[in-house]
Design a protein around this motif. Structure first.
Motif, PDB file in Angstrom:
ATOM      1  N   GLN A 159       0.836  -1.207   0.000  1.00  0.00           N
ATOM      2  CA  GLN A 159       0.000   0.000   0.000  1.00  0.00           C
ATOM      3  C   GLN A 159       0.871   1.257   0.000  1.00  0.00           C
ATOM      4  O   GLN A 159       0.661   2.186  -0.777  1.00  0.00           O
ATOM      5  CB  GLN A 159      -0.898  -0.016   1.240  1.00  0.00           C
ATOM      6  N   ILE A 201       2.588   1.735  -3.365  1.00  0.00           N
ATOM      7  CA  ILE A 201       1.679   2.252  -4.404  1.00  0.00           C
ATOM      8  C   ILE A 201       1.536   3.764  -4.243  1.00  0.00           C
ATOM      9  O   ILE A 201       1.599   4.516  -5.218  1.00  0.00           O
ATOM     10  CB  ILE A 201       0.317   1.538  -4.315  1.00  0.00           C
ATOM     11  N   THR A 243       4.626   0.053  -8.463  1.00  0.00           N
ATOM     12  CA  THR A 243       3.566  -0.960  -8.590  1.00  0.00           C
ATOM     13  C   THR A 243       4.120  -2.327  -8.994  1.00  0.00           C
ATOM     14  O   THR A 243       3.374  -3.225  -9.322  1.00  0.00           O
ATOM     15  CB  THR A 243       2.527  -0.519  -9.644  1.00  0.00           C
ATOM     16  N   ARG A 244       5.445  -2.479  -9.002  1.00  0.00           N
ATOM     17  CA  ARG A 244       6.036  -3.790  -9.285  1.00  0.00           C
ATOM     18  C   ARG A 244       6.532  -4.389  -7.970  1.00  0.00           C
ATOM     19  O   ARG A 244       7.220  -3.708  -7.194  1.00  0.00           O
ATOM     20  CB  ARG A 244       7.185  -3.653 -10.285  1.00  0.00           C
ATOM     21  N   HIS A 255      -4.228  -1.857  -6.528  1.00  0.00           N
ATOM     22  CA  HIS A 255      -3.972  -0.957  -7.662  1.00  0.00           C
ATOM     23  C   HIS A 255      -4.124  -1.741  -8.956  1.00  0.00           C
ATOM     24  O   HIS A 255      -3.654  -2.883  -9.038  1.00  0.00           O
ATOM     25  CB  HIS A 255      -2.550  -0.381  -7.567  1.00  0.00           C
ATOM     26  N   HIS A 312      -2.625  -1.539 -11.685  1.00  0.00           N
ATOM     27  CA  HIS A 312      -1.368  -1.824 -12.395  1.00  0.00           C
ATOM     28  C   HIS A 312      -0.372  -2.612 -11.550  1.00  0.00           C
ATOM     29  O   HIS A 312       0.801  -2.716 -11.912  1.00  0.00           O
ATOM     30  CB  HIS A 312      -0.722  -0.522 -12.872  1.00  0.00           C
ATOM     31  N   LEU A 313      -0.833  -3.127 -10.437  1.00  0.00           N
ATOM     32  CA  LEU A 313       0.074  -3.894  -9.574  1.00  0.00           C
ATOM     33  C   LEU A 313       0.517  -5.173 -10.291  1.00  0.00           C
ATOM     34  O   LEU A 313      -0.315  -5.905 -10.827  1.00  0.00           O
ATOM     35  CB  LEU A 313      -0.656  -4.242  -8.279  1.00  0.00           C
ATOM     36  N   CYS A 356      -1.983 -10.209 -13.221  1.00  0.00           N
ATOM     37  CA  CYS A 356      -1.103  -9.437 -12.336  1.00  0.00           C
ATOM     38  C   CYS A 356       0.237 -10.139 -12.100  1.00  0.00           C
ATOM     39  O   CYS A 356       1.197  -9.515 -11.645  1.00  0.00           O
ATOM     40  CB  CYS A 356      -1.799  -9.140 -11.012  1.00  0.00           C
TER      41      CYS A 356
END
Lengths: 679, 453
Positions: B219, B222, B227-228, B257, B259-260, B285
């Motif tokens: 969290q 992000i 986001t990786r 998210h 785009h995670l 994902c």
């Protein structure tokens, strides 16, 4: 008080011209076409000619001027809110060779502006760059003219006399005519003459002999549109009949429903192909720094902003010393000059390098004020020097403005041909602006295109002398600016040398320190030898300790400036040119004389020993390594190499205790080891 | 004198509220570093959170030499002087490796310290903690200690990580440090925070396999713009407890998210993949799956590979392209043969579509280490790097032959992915070269799986 124009025409000459004139044609005063061609060539390139339209607007007391280029660059229109022209003044003043407004309306406008125009050839400026020019204007100014009538037994055609094809009835509505006996104040009784509305002719009921006639025309309801056919004018052969020139201008006069508010609109139509090509030129590809590499339109806009009387940009400098210098020397300007092409429009301001967003910081000590007051020449401004070369290159040099208009390109008034070496190079770091408030504006000072000064002019000689001195030695304000630039350059260069030297010396010690760590971690005999050596607590010095210190500390002065030592500064050193002081941050690693030899710290002491002293000695008791900078080996290498060699030699020799092979092996490692390959 | 100390003792007795602690992830001097972009000092980030939140130290800072630059690349530069080349082995086993520095130069830390000193706003660090990802990467740590000692003479220097854990004596002998931490801090499952990176945003977040701590860490990442995510397990088994821990972690976090993206790059064992895990892996994902080598007594456990690939195919994962999946094959282990490695390569390639050779180095103190103790103790510590193949002489496989295996793996991957040798462009010559190499590669032995089929 409105200005008056007085034209004295003999009826004889007028009659001769009336016979062949077409109904809407208008003459330009019977000047040979070859001369017109020559005069039109005074203005080059295009932008220098085009700026004349802006100068005209300025002289007409305009506050706002709008320039709009058509999408295809075929035409450009200039609109102003000045006092405008009536058809008669257009004929007798605008299109008359030598009819400069400065002559008939005085040197200053109603708003107190110094008039720019002084030669009366401005209307020809664009002749070479377009096929046609259309002028639309109206003015509340009345038109007043006088003429002598030798014979009163023949009617006088007033329309033809005025040279403007106007409807006679329209003319008569606006006309007030007074007739006096020739050379006397006594008026001729109104009953003895009349003006016929149908023909516009002045007819005398009886022959009263020669008379003086004064015509006063109320033009407040008159508007005209004139088209100047430059294509036709310049195509006429040199030997053409002068009368053929008369119809190169067509004019229409109309009645306005409301009283005129002034204002002029000039459309330059059918621009020549070479002009359009220049305007359409694309920005040069790749890295672009100079104005000359920008697109054709961008270049025109930039040059227009240089050579027109417009405001300086509002910047944070406002209130600063530079702003004061500019404000003191600035003549009145147009409130707004807007240039548009397609949907984009920009309001121009005068380009002054220190006020440009891309300019680097201008330091107070690099500003040289200009304040000339000698022999009728009054000028103010500044020269500004920079630590780096000025880009765009077009900003280098000093702009000299007369009546708000830059004369030619920025210049050093010939100094560039006299200087050499660093002094000449410094010119690329100098810019400036000089506003001439009085003088240098006479016909014998400026060439017709306002592109250069006549060098024999007294005012020019005074200006040059003040600016760069006389003779081949450069003096004046330019010498001060060059001195300021070079002073900074020398201080910066010397400081860089000092800091670089300290970093260089530090790097040598760091590499030897890292080399010792490397030898230790590799293990084997060298590691054991070094470990044993570092356990020692004895002094191995033999005279070098008492030698005087060699100077590797922070110097007392750099480039004549006093050096102070500071700590935790944001930069390695800070130069204060105003106080002539340099503060060096001695808390930085490069000023540390310590060297860590595998968990043990030593101080490196630089000594100026004799050639007979060893190259270096170690004092384990004091944890010091003494370096003999007086050793002959110093002559064979640079400082870093020498220091490194001395450290490698003394450490290898001490650690190996006479084992030559081990000593060589260790020394080579210590000499070649580095943690940072970028050396 | 360097003092050996446990992590817990260091924290309890030598860290106070007034301490300003600088955590350092040092550069690596190595001949090869394929996974350099995944070097994130998980241990430092975990201990930083503890020092900051629990111990409330005056200041905790991080200097990460290995942080990729704006192009996403970790700096790399050839070493100079005597370190430029490193010679290993004798006769046919001899090999001269060019040496590189991965990460910023050592002086970058000195410049950073100088820059932050300006204005006297921040006090100097009172402690500098230098970590070590591998026990054999210590050359740069030795040099860094010497430099830090000069830059910060008052600061205590702490060495932590694998180096003091496995080579304590070497640390004591050669490091100019005050403390060598010889045991873990006990934060293996604690969360991490990227706050310490400030504006130098890293590419990804590494989190331990712990669903409870991962949520808050991800969290925070992000919110920080990362986001990786990669997931590591202290026991090197992401599929432990039938994969339930991993499933819980991803299910709890994946919706944080849109785009995670998760990169499972180590600790995935084919024999532990379940149907539920395969279904999880098929999700969008999860973008990278690298499976560890799965052995039985002799050779690969092909049954496990078959079972795993079947589950993955059933879950809808395309294994033929090797875009998402790949399998590791060990090279450099004791008592291996070239033929055995080649066979393993074909098996893994046929299973996952792409193969990655993973050089091996024994861990000091393990059973394997003890069984080859005499042999291993004759090797210089730095030559225990897997990239120098410490068991080469034992296996009688030359280092040249090991390097040929790397080339072969590249050819085979090219056969499947057709992406190798892209540097030659699409010229006719390049195409001919590719075809030629492909033919040569396929002259090698066939896949064990094919024989089974």
């Amino acid at each position: 008080m409105e200005s008056l124009t007085k034209n004295r025409l003999t009826r004889k000459s007028e009659e001769a011209r009336m016979e062949t004139r077409p109904s809407r044609g208008m003459g330009v005063g019977g000047v040979d076409p070859s001369i017109l061609r020559e005069l039109s060539g005074v203005y080059k390139p295009f932008i220098k000619a085009f700026k004349e339209l802006i100068s005209n607007a300025y002289d007409a007391d305009a506050t706002e001027v709008h320039v709009h280029f058509s999408d295809d660059f075929d035409s450009v229109k200039v609109t102003d809110d000045g006092i405008g022209m009536n058809p008669f003044s257009f004929r007798s003043e605008f299109t008359r060779i030598g009819g400069s407004s400065r002559k008939w309306a005085g040197d200053r406008t109603k708003r107190g502006r110094n008039r720019i125009g002084n030669k009366g050839i401005g209307f020809l400026a664009l002749a070479r760059y377009c096929d046609r020019m259309t002028v639309e204007s109206s003015s509340a100014r009345p038109f007043v003219t006088e003429f002598v009538c030798e014979r009163t037994n023949v009617p006088v055609d007033l329309c033809k006399l005025l040279g403007v094809p106007i409807d006679p009835e329209l003319l008569c509505k606006s006309l007030n005519c007074e007739v006096r006996y020739r050379g006397k104040k006594t008026k001729v009784a109104h009953s003895k003459y009349r003006i016929v509305p149908e023909s516009g002719k002045l007819t005398f009921n009886e022959n009263v002999g020669a008379v003086d006639v004064e015509l006063q025309i109320d033009c407040s309801h008159l508007q005209f549109k004139a088209t100047l056919d430059f294509d036709r004018l310049l195509k006429l052969a040199d030997t053409a009949d002068l009368e053929k020139i008369s119809d190169f201008t067509l004019i229409e006069v109309n009645e306005l429903a409301k009283k005129s508010k002034g204002g002029t609109s000039v459309s330059v139509e059918s621009l020549k192909p070479f002009v359009k090509r220049e305007l359409r030129a694309e920005r040069r590809k790749g890295f672009v720094r100079n104005i000359a590499s920008r697109s054709g339109f961008e270049q025109v806009v930039w040059h227009l902003s240089r050579c027109t009387p417009i405001c300086y940009p509002a910047t944070q400098e406002e209130g600063g010393r530079l702003a004061t210098l500019l404000r003191d020397g600035a003549p009145p300007t147009l409130a707004k000059l807007e240039v548009s092409h397609g949907p984009s429009a920009s309001i121009l301001s005068r380009p002054v390098y220190p006020l440009e967003p891309e300019a680097s910081k201008l330091h107070e000590d690099m500003i040289v004020p200009v304040d000339i007051s000698t022999g009728g020449l009054i000028a103010k401004g500044f020269l500004a020097g920079y630590e780096s070369v000025i880009f765009p290159a077009e900003y280098r040099g000093v702009s000299i403005r007369v009546r708000g208009v830059a004369i030619g390109e920025p210049t050093f008034l010939g100094a560039e041909y006299l200087l050499t070496g660093a002094h000449k190079a410094a010119l690329s770091q100098i810019t400036g602006e000089i506003n001439v408030l009085s003088g240098l504006d006479a016909v014998d000072s400026l060439n017709p295109g306002r592109e250069s000064f006549y060098e024999e002019s007294e005012h020019y000689i005074s200006l040059r002398s003040y600016f760069r001195g006389d003779g081949e030695r450069i003096g004046g304000v330019l010498a001060r600016a060059i001195e300021a630039v070079l002073r900074r350059s020398q201080a910066r260069s010397s400081l860089n040398h000092t800091l670089g030297r300290a970093a260089y010396i530090r790097k040598a010690m760091d590499d030897v320190s890292a080399g010792v760590t490397h030898l230790m971690t590799q293990g084997g005999k060298p590691a054991i030898a070094i470990r044993e050596m570092l356990k020692s607590n004895q002094s191995h010095t033999n005279g070098l300790a008492s030698a005087k210190s060699a100077s590797f500390d922070v110097p007392v002065r750099i480039a004549g400036m006093e050096v102070k030592q500071g700590r935790r500064l944001p930069e390695p050193a800070i130069i204060n040119y105003s106080d002539g002081q340099i503060t060096i941050d001695v808390s930085r690693p490069e000023w540390d004389n310590g060297i860590i030899l595998f968990k043990r710290r030593f101080e490196v002491a630089h000594k100026q020993g004799s050639p007979h002293h060893p190259i270096a000695e170690i004092d384990f008791k004091e944890s010091r390594i003494l370096i003999n900078w007086g050793h002959p080996a110093k002559a064979q290498m640079d400082e870093k190499g020498f220091l490194r060699s001395a450290l490698a030699w003394v450490l290898s020799r001490t650690a190996s205790k006479g084992d030559a092979d081990q000593m060589m092996e260790m020394a080579i490692t210590l000499l070649s080891f580095t943690t940072e390959p970028n050396d | 004198m360097t003092k050996a100390i446990s992590g817990k003792t260091l924290l309890s007795k030598h860290v106070g509220k007034n301490d300003r602690i600088l955590l350092v992830n040092p550069p690596v001097y190595e001949t090869r570093y394929s996974w350099v972009k995944w070097n994130q000092p998980l241990d430092l980030l975990q201990v930083a959170r503890y020092l900051d939140v629990k111990r409330k130290c005056q200041r905790v800072e991080l200097f990460d030499f290995m942080l990729p630059n704006r192009d996403g690349r970790v700096q790399k530069q050839g070493l100079a002087g005597p370190q430029r080349y490193h010679e290993v082995g004798l006769r046919e086993f001899a090999y001269t490796y060019p040496m590189w520095r991965f990460g910023q130069p050592l002086d970058a830390l000195g410049e950073w310290l100088t820059a932050r000193r300006a204005g006297n706003r921040l006090g100097e660090p009172t402690q500098v903690w230098i970590t070590s990802l591998c026990s054999y990467w210590f050359s740069s740590i030795h040099q860094l200690c010497t430099k830090v000692r000069r830059w910060l003479p008052e600061a205590k220097i702490v060495i932590m990580g694998s180096y003091p854990k496995y080579m304590l004596e070497n640390v004591m002998d050669f490091c100019d440090a005050d403390y060598a931490v010889n045991s873990d801090f006990g934060f293996a499952n604690e969360g991490t925070s990227l706050d310490l990176y400030g504006e130098s945003k890293p590419e990804f977040l590494a989190v331990p396999l712990n669903a409870n701590t991962a949520v808050s860490s991800i969290q925070e990442a992000i919110e920080y713009g990362v986001t990786r995510v990669t997931i590591f397990d202290n026991e090197d088994n992401l599929c432990r407890q039938n994969g339930e821990v991993l499933i819980e972690l991803i299910e709890k976090t994946k919706s944080l998210h849109p785009h995670l993206r998760y990169h499972l790059i180590c600790g995935l064992h084919p024999q532990h993949v379940t149907k539920r895990l395969a279904t999880l892996f098929s999700q969008k994902c999860i973008v990278e799956l690298h499976f560890e080598q799965c052995d039985k007594t002799s050779g690969l456990d092909t049954k496990s590979y078959l079972r795993c690939t079947e589950l993955l195919r059933e879950a809808g994962i395309n294994l033929s392209t090797g875009d998402k999946t790949s399998g590791f094959v060990w090279i450099g282990r004791a008592n291996e043969t070239l033929e055995g490695i080649v066979e393993n390569v074909f098996t893994v390639l046929s299973s996952f579509g792409s193969v990655i050779l993973k050089p091996y180095s024994p861990v000091p103190g393990t059973q394997e280490w003890e069984s080859h103790r005499d042999y291993l103790e004759s090797i210089r510590y730095e030559d225990l790097s897997p990239h120098r193949f410490p068991f080469a002489e034992l296996n009688q496989i030359t280092r040249d032959e090991y390097h040929d295996l790397y080339r072969m793996a590249a050819f085979l991957n090219e056969k499947v992915k057709n992406k190798s040798f892209d540097m030659f462009g699409s010229s006719l010559g390049a195409e001919l070269l590719r075809n030629s190499l492909r033919r040569e590669a396929w002259k090698l032995n066939g896949s064990a799986l094919r024989i089974i089929d």
